[in-house]
Each structure stands twice: as structure tokens, then as C-alpha cells.
Design an enzyme around this catalytic site. Sequence first.
Site, PDB file in Angstrom:
ATOM      1  CB  SER A  95       4.400  -2.861 -15.301  1.00 22.31           C
ATOM      2  OG  SER A  95       3.750  -3.589 -14.317  1.00 22.31           O
TER       3      SER A  95
ATOM      4  CG  MET B 158       1.255   3.017  -0.958  1.00 25.87           C
ATOM      5  SD  MET B 158       2.537   2.365  -2.283  1.00 25.87           S
ATOM      6  CE  MET B 158       1.541   1.112  -3.298  1.00 25.87           C
TER       7      MET B 158
ATOM      8  N   GLY C 261       1.243  -5.612  -8.642  1.00 26.17           N
ATOM      9  CA  GLY C 261       1.570  -4.758  -9.555  1.00 26.17           C
ATOM     10  C   GLY C 261       0.770  -4.433 -10.985  1.00 26.17           C
TER      11      GLY C 261
ATOM     12  CB  SER D 104       8.912  -2.166  -8.303  1.00 23.44           C
ATOM     13  OG  SER D 104       8.339  -3.384  -7.603  1.00 23.44           O
TER      14      SER D 104
ATOM     15  CG  HIS E 237      10.314  -0.233  -4.401  1.00 25.21           C
ATOM     16  ND1 HIS E 237      10.550   0.784  -3.870  1.00 25.21           N
ATOM     17  CD2 HIS E 237       9.210  -0.966  -4.685  1.00 25.21           C
ATOM     18  CE1 HIS E 237       9.186   0.527  -3.071  1.00 25.21           C
ATOM     19  NE2 HIS E 237       8.532  -0.139  -3.552  1.00 25.21           N
TER      20      HIS E 237
ATOM     21  CG  ASP F 211       5.096   1.513  -5.537  1.00 21.33           C
ATOM     22  OD1 ASP F 211       4.868   1.360  -6.720  1.00 21.33           O
ATOM     23  OD2 ASP F 211       5.542   0.773  -4.745  1.00 21.33           O
ATOM     24  N   GLY F 212       2.932   3.385  -7.973  1.00 21.89           N
ATOM     25  CA  GLY F 212       1.636   2.834  -8.581  1.00 21.89           C
ATOM     26  C   GLY F 212       1.258   3.321  -9.875  1.00 21.89           C
ATOM     27  N   GLY F 213       1.204   2.851 -10.983  1.00 17.85           N
ATOM     28  CA  GLY F 213       1.079   3.333 -12.422  1.00 17.85           C
ATOM     29  C   GLY F 213       2.027   4.347 -12.802  1.00 17.85           C
TER      30      GLY F 213
ATOM     31  CG  MET G 199       2.989  -2.898   1.504  1.00 15.45           C
ATOM     32  SD  MET G 199       2.728  -3.040  -0.704  1.00 15.45           S
ATOM     33  CE  MET G 199       4.161  -3.344  -1.114  1.00 15.45           C
TER      34      MET G 199
ATOM     35  CG  MET H  84       3.436  -7.360  -1.005  1.00 10.02           C
ATOM     36  SD  MET H  84       2.438  -7.299  -2.476  1.00 10.02           S
ATOM     37  CE  MET H  84       3.217  -6.158  -3.575  1.00 10.02           C
TER      38      MET H  84
ATOM     39  CG  HIS I 192       6.424  -0.547   0.268  1.00 14.45           C
ATOM     40  ND1 HIS I 192       5.731  -0.290  -0.678  1.00 14.45           N
ATOM     41  CD2 HIS I 192       5.985  -0.343   1.744  1.00 14.45           C
ATOM     42  CE1 HIS I 192       4.247   0.062  -0.018  1.00 14.45           C
ATOM     43  NE2 HIS I 192       4.645   0.155   1.335  1.00 14.45           N
TER      44      HIS I 192
ATOM     45  CG  ASP J 278       6.748  -3.479  -4.006  1.00 14.85           C
ATOM     46  OD1 ASP J 278       6.568  -2.319  -3.061  1.00 14.85           O
ATOM     47  OD2 ASP J 278       7.063  -3.472  -5.080  1.00 14.85           O
TER      48      ASP J 278
END
Length: 218
Positions: free
Chosen positions: A199, A138, A145, A9, A34, A176-178, A69, A38, A67, A36
Site C-alpha cells: 500500500s 511478518m 494488505g 508487493s 514481491h 512484511d506488513g505495515g 502462504m 495465497m 511468498h 504474495d
Amino acid sequence: MRRIMVAPSVLSADFSRLGAEIKSVEEAGADVIHLDVMDGAFVPNITFGFPVIKSVRKVTSLPFDTHLMIENPDRYLEDFKNAGCDWLTVQAEACIHLQRTLSVIRKLGMKAGVALNPHTPPDVLEYIMDDLDLVLIMTVNPGFGGQKFLRTMLAKIRKVRNMIDESGNNILIQVDGGITPETAPEVIAAGAEVLVAGSAVFQSDDYKKTIDKLKTGD
């Protein structure tokens, strides 16, 4: 055995050298890029739009996995296609007529995806399975992030995996996430195939080593 793909991402990349960062993760073994997007309304953050996507489209041949959002994404579907997007995922919560939105995305020649926020039940997918190429689960609340992985989402991944298998459709599960080398084995075991990592990749010292770890779970 399912093929595991990694989608770095760029939200976590160094934006002062975004093109070079994308080339670096491509050379390190990334499968898709990826993006994002927003709008500051659907989520409490603003990222980038068409000009940035168009400008970096020329630096890689990898698919752009975008994606959205954003509120009322139907207004911009064709614009994202024209900007160079290959996969386009909308939030289930942002679409009034979700089946119609997915149908338009496919007619524009893109893979159609739907994203589910942590509180959104998988049942919303039941009657749109034939219209989907991708389900994005998610594993954090969207908007920023670097958030901590929500372990309760593992049960959702397993449920969506069962729904897809029972439907007989060829639909990818993305998370996606962590996502880190530590959490990747768990989401893969639950049924995920595309791992979005921001990250974990861009803040690592070795992009290739990190991407390899994500894919293998080692």
C-alpha cells in the site's frame, strides 16, 4: 553498512494494468518484485498463481520474490520455479519437513526463504540456518494488505539479526506488513534489509519518492 532493498508487493497494485505497474516500480528503483500467493486455506484470502506469474515474468528482469502462504507448498515448488520465481519463501507453519523443503528450493536454483507469523518464535530457525538465504518476519498477520504494523515484532527482528550474525551465514532479513516511510527506519535499525511494501508504494502519488524514502529512512 547493510544495503537496504525495497520489494513492492503487487498485491496492492492495479491488477487491470499489472505489467505496467511492475515496470513503473522497477523504473522507480525497486530491487525485487514481491508476489504474495495465497490459497484461501492457509490464509483467508485467494490471490493468484502460475498463469499470472508467467505472464508478468516477461515485463521485468528484477528477481521475483515469491511468498507462499499456502498449505503443503512442497507440491508446487518446481512449478513456481518454472513460472519464473527467483526467491521462494514458505511459511514455517505450513511445512512438515521444513529443512527438506528448503533444500529442494535451493536444488531447483532458487533462494530459499522461511516466513514466521507474528506468533511463531524465532527458535524454529535454530537448526536450519545453513539451509536459508532469507528470513521473512511478518509484522502483521498474513492474508490481507493494508494492515497496521505490529511494533512487538521489532524485538523479533533484533533477535533474528543476532541469530544470523552469530551463525556466520549470509541470510537476508525481510519484513512484511505495515511498512511505510514512518516504520521503515525502525525495522532497518532492528536489522532488516529487505522491506516489503504494498500500500505504501502503490497507493502513493510518486513511486520513486516513496521507494527512496523507504530505503533511506528519511
